[in-house]
Structures are given as structure tokens and as C-alpha cells.
Design a protein around this motif. Structure first.
Motif, PDB file in Angstrom:
ATOM      1  N   LEU A  39       0.840  -0.780   0.098  1.00  0.00           N
ATOM      2  CA  LEU A  39       0.163   0.033  -0.140  1.00  0.00           C
ATOM      3  C   LEU A  39       0.514   1.191   0.297  1.00  0.00           C
ATOM      4  N   ILE A  40       1.782   0.980   0.569  1.00  0.00           N
ATOM      5  CA  ILE A  40       2.693   2.149   0.882  1.00  0.00           C
ATOM      6  C   ILE A  40       3.450   2.619  -0.209  1.00  0.00           C
ATOM      7  N   THR A  41       3.903   1.483  -1.146  1.00  0.00           N
ATOM      8  CA  THR A  41       5.025   1.507  -2.446  1.00  0.00           C
ATOM      9  C   THR A  41       3.394   2.120  -3.734  1.00  0.00           C
ATOM     10  N   PHE A  42       2.286   1.310  -3.580  1.00  0.00           N
ATOM     11  CA  PHE A  42       1.510   2.154  -3.827  1.00  0.00           C
ATOM     12  C   PHE A  42       1.172   3.377  -4.255  1.00  0.00           C
ATOM     13  N   LYS A  43       0.698   4.146  -2.955  1.00  0.00           N
ATOM     14  CA  LYS A  43       0.502   4.838  -2.992  1.00  0.00           C
ATOM     15  C   LYS A  43       1.852   6.069  -2.852  1.00  0.00           C
ATOM     16  N   GLU A  44       3.705   5.609  -3.304  1.00  0.00           N
ATOM     17  CA  GLU A  44       4.276   6.448  -3.649  1.00  0.00           C
ATOM     18  C   GLU A  44       4.497   6.194  -5.288  1.00  0.00           C
ATOM     19  N   LYS A  45       3.962   5.392  -5.685  1.00  0.00           N
ATOM     20  CA  LYS A  45       3.689   5.454  -7.224  1.00  0.00           C
ATOM     21  C   LYS A  45       2.745   6.152  -7.435  1.00  0.00           C
ATOM     22  N   ARG A  46       1.712   6.148  -7.105  1.00  0.00           N
ATOM     23  CA  ARG A  46       0.503   6.990  -6.875  1.00  0.00           C
ATOM     24  C   ARG A  46       1.222   8.479  -7.430  1.00  0.00           C
ATOM     25  N   ASP A  47       1.525   9.196  -6.359  1.00  0.00           N
ATOM     26  CA  ASP A  47       2.756  10.526  -5.737  1.00  0.00           C
ATOM     27  C   ASP A  47       2.723  10.411  -6.821  1.00  0.00           C
ATOM     28  N   LYS A  48       4.297  10.169  -7.517  1.00  0.00           N
ATOM     29  CA  LYS A  48       4.803  10.103  -8.452  1.00  0.00           C
ATOM     30  C   LYS A  48       4.264  10.037 -10.178  1.00  0.00           C
ATOM     31  N   VAL A  49       3.178   9.546 -10.023  1.00  0.00           N
ATOM     32  CA  VAL A  49       2.346   9.678 -11.556  1.00  0.00           C
ATOM     33  C   VAL A  49       1.177  10.537 -10.960  1.00  0.00           C
ATOM     34  N   GLN A  50       0.974  11.858 -10.168  1.00  0.00           N
ATOM     35  CA  GLN A  50       0.240  12.946  -9.996  1.00  0.00           C
ATOM     36  C   GLN A  50       1.026  13.759 -10.361  1.00  0.00           C
ATOM     37  N   ILE A  51       2.239  13.263  -9.869  1.00  0.00           N
ATOM     38  CA  ILE A  51       3.125  14.766 -10.340  1.00  0.00           C
ATOM     39  C   ILE A  51       3.763  14.670 -11.349  1.00  0.00           C
ATOM     40  N   GLU A  52       3.484  13.371 -12.283  1.00  0.00           N
ATOM     41  CA  GLU A  52       4.037  13.200 -13.909  1.00  0.00           C
ATOM     42  C   GLU A  52       2.664  13.671 -14.536  1.00  0.00           C
ATOM     43  N   HIS A  53       1.492  13.341 -14.139  1.00  0.00           N
ATOM     44  CA  HIS A  53       0.438  13.878 -14.326  1.00  0.00           C
ATOM     45  C   HIS A  53       0.441  15.564 -15.085  1.00  0.00           C
ATOM     46  N   GLU A  54       0.945  15.612 -13.908  1.00  0.00           N
ATOM     47  CA  GLU A  54       0.176  17.326 -13.276  1.00  0.00           C
ATOM     48  C   GLU A  54       1.736  18.374 -14.479  1.00  0.00           C
ATOM     49  N   LYS A  55       3.078  17.540 -14.611  1.00  0.00           N
ATOM     50  CA  LYS A  55       3.688  18.020 -15.456  1.00  0.00           C
ATOM     51  C   LYS A  55       3.468  17.567 -17.218  1.00  0.00           C
ATOM     52  N   ALA A  56       2.715  16.725 -17.111  1.00  0.00           N
ATOM     53  CA  ALA A  56       2.170  16.343 -18.312  1.00  0.00           C
ATOM     54  C   ALA A  56       1.023  17.830 -18.719  1.00  0.00           C
ATOM     55  N   ILE A  57       0.478  17.838 -18.107  1.00  0.00           N
ATOM     56  CA  ILE A  57      -0.858  18.949 -18.747  1.00  0.00           C
ATOM     57  C   ILE A  57       0.502  20.455 -18.519  1.00  0.00           C
ATOM     58  N   LYS A  58       1.104  20.384 -17.177  1.00  0.00           N
ATOM     59  CA  LYS A  58       1.474  21.831 -17.888  1.00  0.00           C
ATOM     60  C   LYS A  58       2.461  22.053 -19.409  1.00  0.00           C
ATOM     61  N   GLU A  59       3.763  20.589 -19.715  1.00  0.00           N
ATOM     62  CA  GLU A  59       3.927  20.806 -20.985  1.00  0.00           C
ATOM     63  C   GLU A  59       2.614  20.487 -22.191  1.00  0.00           C
ATOM     64  N   ILE A  60       1.173  20.250 -22.146  1.00  0.00           N
ATOM     65  CA  ILE A  60       0.317  20.027 -22.813  1.00  0.00           C
ATOM     66  C   ILE A  60      -0.046  20.992 -23.365  1.00  0.00           C
ATOM     67  N   ASN A  61      -0.300  22.331 -21.930  1.00  0.00           N
ATOM     68  CA  ASN A  61      -0.461  23.621 -22.191  1.00  0.00           C
ATOM     69  C   ASN A  61       0.244  24.907 -22.711  1.00  0.00           C
ATOM     70  N   GLY A  62       2.019  24.151 -22.701  1.00  0.00           N
ATOM     71  CA  GLY A  62       3.323  25.518 -22.731  1.00  0.00           C
ATOM     72  C   GLY A  62       2.548  25.171 -24.665  1.00  0.00           C
ATOM     73  N   LEU A  63       2.062  23.306 -25.085  1.00  0.00           N
ATOM     74  CA  LEU A  63       2.132  22.609 -26.290  1.00  0.00           C
ATOM     75  C   LEU A  63       1.048  24.098 -27.148  1.00  0.00           C
ATOM     76  N   ARG A  64       0.088  23.617 -26.099  1.00  0.00           N
ATOM     77  CA  ARG A  64      -1.387  24.354 -26.616  1.00  0.00           C
ATOM     78  C   ARG A  64      -0.975  25.979 -27.167  1.00  0.00           C
ATOM     79  N   LYS A  65      -0.093  26.560 -26.413  1.00  0.00           N
ATOM     80  CA  LYS A  65       0.252  27.719 -26.540  1.00  0.00           C
ATOM     81  C   LYS A  65       0.661  27.751 -27.781  1.00  0.00           C
ATOM     82  N   LEU A  66       2.230  27.254 -27.802  1.00  0.00           N
ATOM     83  CA  LEU A  66       2.294  27.200 -29.164  1.00  0.00           C
ATOM     84  C   LEU A  66       2.260  27.087 -30.243  1.00  0.00           C
ATOM     85  N   VAL A  67       1.025  25.980 -30.482  1.00  0.00           N
ATOM     86  CA  VAL A  67      -0.118  25.616 -30.918  1.00  0.00           C
ATOM     87  C   VAL A  67      -0.550  26.839 -31.837  1.00  0.00           C
ATOM     88  N   ASP A  68      -1.349  27.640 -30.193  1.00  0.00           N
ATOM     89  CA  ASP A  68      -2.337  28.555 -30.635  1.00  0.00           C
ATOM     90  C   ASP A  68      -1.230  29.489 -31.159  1.00  0.00           C
TER      91      ASP A  68
END
Length: 270
Positions: free
Chosen positions: A61-90
Motif C-alpha cells: 500500500l505504501i509502494t502504491f501510494k508512492e507510485k500514485r504520488d509520482k504519477v500525479q506529479i508526472e500527470h501535472e507535469k504532462a498537463i503543464k507541457e500540454i498547455n505549453g504546447l497548446r500555447k505554441l500551437v495557438d
């Protein structure tokens, strides 16, 4: 006395029977004792296994929680990158919007290509030559169509305008035309054509299989889009030289139905 003696005998007999009963029950308990002790040992063993499983479950459970937190961080980073790419596309879309679809003069085309400098020619074929150029501060690719047929400027512009309205992420954007020279002005893609990468093995790093599969998937996507349009749109000249790659190796199909703009060639093909 005989009555008392009889009662005492009966009481004694009852007590004897009760004693025999207790003796039998005690023997049964003694017989069951090993089984109960074995079950107790098994219970302790099961209890220990359950404790170990609970500990493992907590660790998992602790390992899954750590992975979940890591995925959450990567998800937020991906959203930032997508927003940046959208800005470039715009921003790119805004730049293209400035040249949404225009009719350029022949002098502008000449100036953009440095008077058709041979070193600026990036392609040549039956449907004309292609030059890179700088047109109104934007990199473009200028396709000079063959001069044949009796098609007028108005008809040429009308057909080119219709083709410019066909938009897809994997289609090269048609920015405008030069009716005087029967030229088409497209967005410029800096990574050349798929044919260039196949022909330059050894000079440039080969395309990875992941990139090749992605390109094949993108071309299939745009062809499905064209064929499912109403009316159905036929590309008419699909080949590696007409599959262009941008700086991120996103593939875009060029020369969409360009044969329609050359009446004589269209007749020969049919």
C-alpha cells in the motif's frame, strides 16, 4: 434402617454411575487433547502468516501510494507541457491566421525565393518545382505549377481556395496562391520529406521503428479523414516525397489533389 440403607445404596449407585460418566468424558477429552493441541499450533501458524500478509499488504500500500504520488506529479507535469504546447500551437495558428489565405503577387514570390535561387529549390517533379522562401516574415514552401491548360486566374483561385479549407493536423496547410505564376504557398516543414530520410541512410540517423510506425499511423489517419469526407477527397499522388516531416517528426501530407489545378495533366491521368 433397611430403608435408610436402601437409600444410601441408591445414592452410592448414582454417584458410581456419575463417576463412570465423568471418567468416560475425561477419557474423551484426553483423546481429543492431541488434536486440539495440533489445531492450536496450526492456528498460531495461520495467525503468523496473516500477520506477515498484513505487513506485506501495508508495504504494498505504501509502494502504491508512492507510485500514485509520482504519477500525479508526472500527470501535472504532462498537463503543464500540454498547455505549453497548446500555447505554441495557438501562437503558430495566430501566425498562420495572419496569412490565412491570400493571393500573392509574382514579385512577392520572386523576392521570397531570392529570384528563384537554385540553392533554395527543395523539390522537383511532374507537378512542378518547390522553393523554400521567406514571405511576410514567415517561412513558406512555394510550389510552382507547370504552365499548361487554359484555366483562368479566377478558376485557379477558386479551386485552390476550396483545397485550403480542407484542414487536418497531418495535412500541410495551404496558405495562399500566386495566380500570375500558378503557384501554391504552403507552410514550411524543416525536416524534409520521408524520401529524404530513406535516401540519406548513413548521412543522417535512421528513423526509429517507433517513428516509422507513428508516421504510418498519421498518414492512415489523414487518408481516412479525406476518404470519409463528403464528397470523398482523393489525394492523387501519395508517395514518400509528398510525406513531409516537421521539427518534431510529425508527418504531414502535401500536394493534396494538386492535379486538379492542372487541367491538362488531370485529363492525361484519367
Amino acid at each position: 434402617m433397611e430403608g435408610v440403607l436402601s437409600r444410601q445404596r441408591q445414592e452410592l449407585e448414582r454417584m458410581k454411575n456419575q463417576h463412570d460418566q465423568y471418567t468416560k468424558e475425561l477419557q474423551i477429552i484426553r483423546d481429543q487433547k492431541p488434536v486440539l493441541e495440533s489445531q492450536l499450533i496450526d492456528s498460531h501458524s495461520v495467525e503468523k502468516e496473516l500477520e506477515e500478509k498484513i505487513i506485506q499488504a501495508v508495504k504494498l500500500l505504501i509502494t502504491f501510494k508512492e507510485k500514485r504520488d509520482k504519477v500525479q506529479i508526472e500527470h501535472e507535469k504532462a498537463i503543464k507541457e500540454i498547455n505549453g504546447l497548446r500555447k505554441l500551437v495557438d501562437e503558430d495558428a495566430a501566425n498562420l491566421q495572419k496569412l490565412q489565405f491570400f493571393a500573392f503577387s509574382f514579385s512577392e514570390i520572386g523576392e521570397a525565393t531570392r529570384d528563384f535561387d537554385p540553392s533554395w529549390k527543395i523539390g522537383d517533379g511532374i507537378y512542378g518545382s518547390v522553393y523554400k522562401g521567406i514571405l511576410r516574415h514567415l517561412k513558406v514552401a512555394i510550389k510552382m505549377l507547370p504552365s499548361c491548360g487554359s484555366q483562368g486566374h479566377v478558376e485557379f483561385e477558386r479551386k485552390a481556395w476550396v483545397l485550403s479549407k480542407v484542414r487536418h493536423p497531418n495535412l500541410v496547410t495551404l496558405i495562399g496562391t500566386c495566380p500570375e505564376s500558378k503557384s501554391l504557398i504552403y507552410e514550411y516543414l524543416g525536416n524534409g520529406s520521408l524520401e529524404d530520410h530513406f535516401a540519406c541512410q548513413g548521412k543522417t540517423p535512421p528513423l526509429s521503428w517507433q517513428t516509422r510506425i507513428k508516421i504510418a499511423s498519421e498518414i492512415c489517419s489523414v487518408l481516412i479523414f479525406l476518404h470519409s469526407s463528403r464528397p470523398c477527397i482523393i489525394h492523387g499522388n501519395l508517395k514518400p516525397t509528398n510525406i513531409l516531416l516537421d521539427d518534431n517528426f510529425v508527418s504531414k501530407l502535401s500536394d493534396l489533389s494538386v492535379y486538379c489545378l492542372i487541367p491538362k495533366m488531370r485529363t492525361e491521368l484519367t
